[in-house]
Design an enzyme around this catalytic site. Structure first.
Site, PDB file in Angstrom:
ATOM      1  N   LEU A   1       8.726  -5.145   3.364  1.00  0.00           N
ATOM      2  CA  LEU A   1       9.707  -4.436   2.677  1.00  0.00           C
ATOM      3  C   LEU A   1       9.261  -3.018   2.342  1.00  0.00           C
ATOM      4  CD1 LEU A   1      12.770  -4.098   2.291  1.00  0.00           C
ATOM      5  CD2 LEU A   1      12.185  -5.241  -0.048  1.00  0.00           C
TER       6      LEU A   1
ATOM      7  N   PRO B   1       5.027   3.378   2.400  1.00  0.00           N
ATOM      8  CA  PRO B   1       4.281   4.328   1.759  1.00  0.00           C
ATOM      9  C   PRO B   1       5.356   5.381   0.988  1.00  0.00           C
ATOM     10  CG  PRO B   1       3.417   4.182   3.942  1.00  0.00           C
ATOM     11  CD  PRO B   1       4.765   3.308   3.848  1.00  0.00           C
TER      12      PRO B   1
ATOM     13  N   SER C   1      10.440   1.611  -4.368  1.00  0.00           N
ATOM     14  CA  SER C   1      11.419   1.043  -5.269  1.00  0.00           C
ATOM     15  C   SER C   1      12.944   1.482  -4.312  1.00  0.00           C
ATOM     16  CB  SER C   1      11.641   1.850  -6.494  1.00  0.00           C
ATOM     17  OG  SER C   1      10.344   1.237  -7.432  1.00  0.00           O
TER      18      SER C   1
ATOM     19  N   TRP D   1       1.812  -1.981   0.798  1.00  0.00           N
ATOM     20  CA  TRP D   1       1.675  -3.040  -0.192  1.00  0.00           C
ATOM     21  C   TRP D   1       2.040  -4.193   0.363  1.00  0.00           C
ATOM     22  CZ3 TRP D   1      -1.519  -0.602  -3.339  1.00  0.00           C
ATOM     23  CH2 TRP D   1      -1.321   0.841  -3.520  1.00  0.00           C
TER      24      TRP D   1
ATOM     25  N   THR E   1       1.432  -8.144   0.720  1.00  0.00           N
ATOM     26  CA  THR E   1       0.534  -9.151   0.464  1.00  0.00           C
ATOM     27  C   THR E   1       0.513 -10.303   1.552  1.00  0.00           C
ATOM     28  OG1 THR E   1       1.597  -9.260  -1.838  1.00  0.00           O
ATOM     29  CG2 THR E   1       0.408 -11.160  -1.226  1.00  0.00           C
TER      30      THR E   1
ATOM     31  N   GLN F   1      -8.483  -9.355 -27.476  1.00  0.00           N
ATOM     32  CA  GLN F   1      -8.913  -9.065 -28.880  1.00  0.00           C
ATOM     33  C   GLN F   1      -9.194 -10.039 -29.486  1.00  0.00           C
ATOM     34  OE1 GLN F   1      -8.480  -5.785 -29.566  1.00  0.00           O
ATOM     35  NE2 GLN F   1      -9.155  -5.921 -31.687  1.00  0.00           N
TER      36      GLN F   1
ATOM     37  N   GLY G   1     -12.774 -10.586 -28.970  1.00  0.00           N
ATOM     38  CA  GLY G   1     -13.685  -9.198 -29.249  1.00  0.00           C
ATOM     39  C   GLY G   1     -14.486  -8.882 -28.173  1.00  0.00           C
TER      40      GLY G   1
ATOM     41  N   GLU H   1       7.674  -6.862  -6.680  1.00  0.00           N
ATOM     42  CA  GLU H   1       8.895  -7.663  -6.811  1.00  0.00           C
ATOM     43  C   GLU H   1       9.779  -6.809  -7.556  1.00  0.00           C
ATOM     44  OE1 GLU H   1       8.971  -9.739  -4.425  1.00  0.00           O
ATOM     45  OE2 GLU H   1       7.938 -11.648  -4.623  1.00  0.00           O
TER      46      GLU H   1
END
Length: 379
Positions: A126, A129, A133, A157, A159, A336, A339, A363
């Site tokens: 779909l 370049p 959106s 893009w 997959t 975090q 650490g 998506e």
């Protein structure tokens, strides 16, 4: 940690048990090495297909399991908690089977058993370049020439580019705008269809993503899915379900990060006690756990609307936004908790953090989802 699930049938509990067993045996031991090598686990997908996990929402007459979406999404969640790339591959493949299942004629639907059985892997072409959106502005063109369509353009893009056996090609057969878009089902080895070099991605390195060039590729006219001009409707309808799949993947990834962080915090000693006993860290983990549970709940609530045949597009957008933002926050917090140890590849939370980012993009970006939600409020 064990997730306390409420499933609709005993069969669904058995299915989740099978999924967990397969994920522990086939996915978890391979994930780190395959991601490091950037190797696509095609045989793992075949194994899942032969186990019935690639056709869960589809009709039994075509080899599917006719499971409700709330069950399918929890299968995805379990897979994602062991290896996100595989869960994402299942989600994309399920999305790629949807146009034929929902809009294809009987000749096209005859391909479904091999599709959902895992012998044929799919991709969904779909994005372009210059138009990610803004899907209604796509430029890839398909001109009718006798009993064939001649396709020219570039998709981006994608997959499974280069790994898939079939491509859903959303292309322009008419004038500008959404009404000029159609969907063609093409074999991957069609002359003129050329996957480009894989993108060098931040995460999900075991999942091939690339542009695909279409250079006068000839696709038989009987591979038109639905009718001319219905491609945009097909694409958008499929994406509603696909967004739920990505939300479920995000929940599974966040759960994996939470589980690892909790286990580490129980073992790591500082100032003579386990670090989980320090309030600052305990509260952080508590917020992570709460967010994961909330993301699971909003995702399954949208799925149950879908299963009931009620409108769910806006709820799918909410689930996608909330679950993927949660995955980003929880994986960041997991690093975090560890650490310095969380910043090195010796621990998987470093990979989880890199993988979470893409879920906010695929998506339909989370900004697009917020537009969908905002417009529904303005109506």
């Amino acid at each position: 940690m064990t997730v306390d699930r409420i499933l609709p049938t005993d069969e669904a509990y058995d299915l989740l048990a099978l999924t967990t067993e397969l994920a522990d045996r086939e996915l978890a031991p391979r994930a780190a090495q395959f991601e490091e090598r950037g190797e696509f686990p095609r045989e793992v997908l075949r194994t899942l297909g032969r186990s019935g996990l690639l056709g869960l929402p589809y009709p039994a007459e075509y080899g599917g399991a006719e499971q409700p979406y709330e069950v399918y999404l929890q299968v995805l969640e379990v897979l994602a908690s062991r290896w996100l790339a595989v869960a994402e591959a299942v989600s994309v493949h399920t999305l790629s089977c949807y146009p034929v299942s929902a809009y294809g004629d009987e000749k096209l639907r005859a391909m479904l058993p091999d599709m959902i059985g895992g012998e044929l892997l799919g991709a969904y072409c779909l994005s372009e370049p210059q138009g990610g959106s803004d899907a209604a502005a796509l430029a890839t063109r398909a001109e009718r020439d006798g009993e064939e369509y001649v396709v020219s353009g570039t998709k981006a893009w994608i997959t499974h580019a280069g790994a898939a056996d079939f491509y859903n090609i959303f292309c322009r057969t008419g004038g500008p705008g959404p009404k000029g878009i159609s969907c063609l089902l093409a074999d991957a080895d069609t002359p003129g269809i050329t996957p480009q070099a894989p993108e060098r991605t931040m995460g999900l390195r075991a999942s091939p993503v690339a542009q695909i060039a279409f250079d006068d590729a000839r696709v038989p006219a009987d591979r038109l899915v639905g009718s001319e001009g219905t491609g945009f409707t097909i694409a958008m309808t499929a994406l509603d379900s696909g967004r739920l799949g990505i939300a479920a993947c995000a929940v599974g990834l966040a759960q994996a990060a939470l589980d690892y962080a909790v286990a580490y915090a129980k073992e790591r000693q500082q100032f003579g006690q386990a670090i989980i006993d320090f309030q600052g860290l305990g509260f952080l983990l508590a917020d992570m756990a709460t967010a994961v549970s909330a993301a699971r709940a909003v995702t399954l609530a949208a799925a149950r609307l879908r299963d009931a045949g009620r409108p769910y597009s806006v709820e799918a957008a909410k689930a996608k936004v909330f679950a993927t933002d949660t995955a980003m926050r929880v994986t960041t917090d997991a690093v975090q908790v560890l650490g310095g140890a969380g910043y090195v590849a010796d621990h998987p939370v470093e990979r989880y953090l890199r993988e979470a980012k893409v879920l906010q993009i695929v998506e339909g970006t989370n900004q697009i989802q917020r537009m969908v939600i905002a417009r529904s409020l303005a109506r």
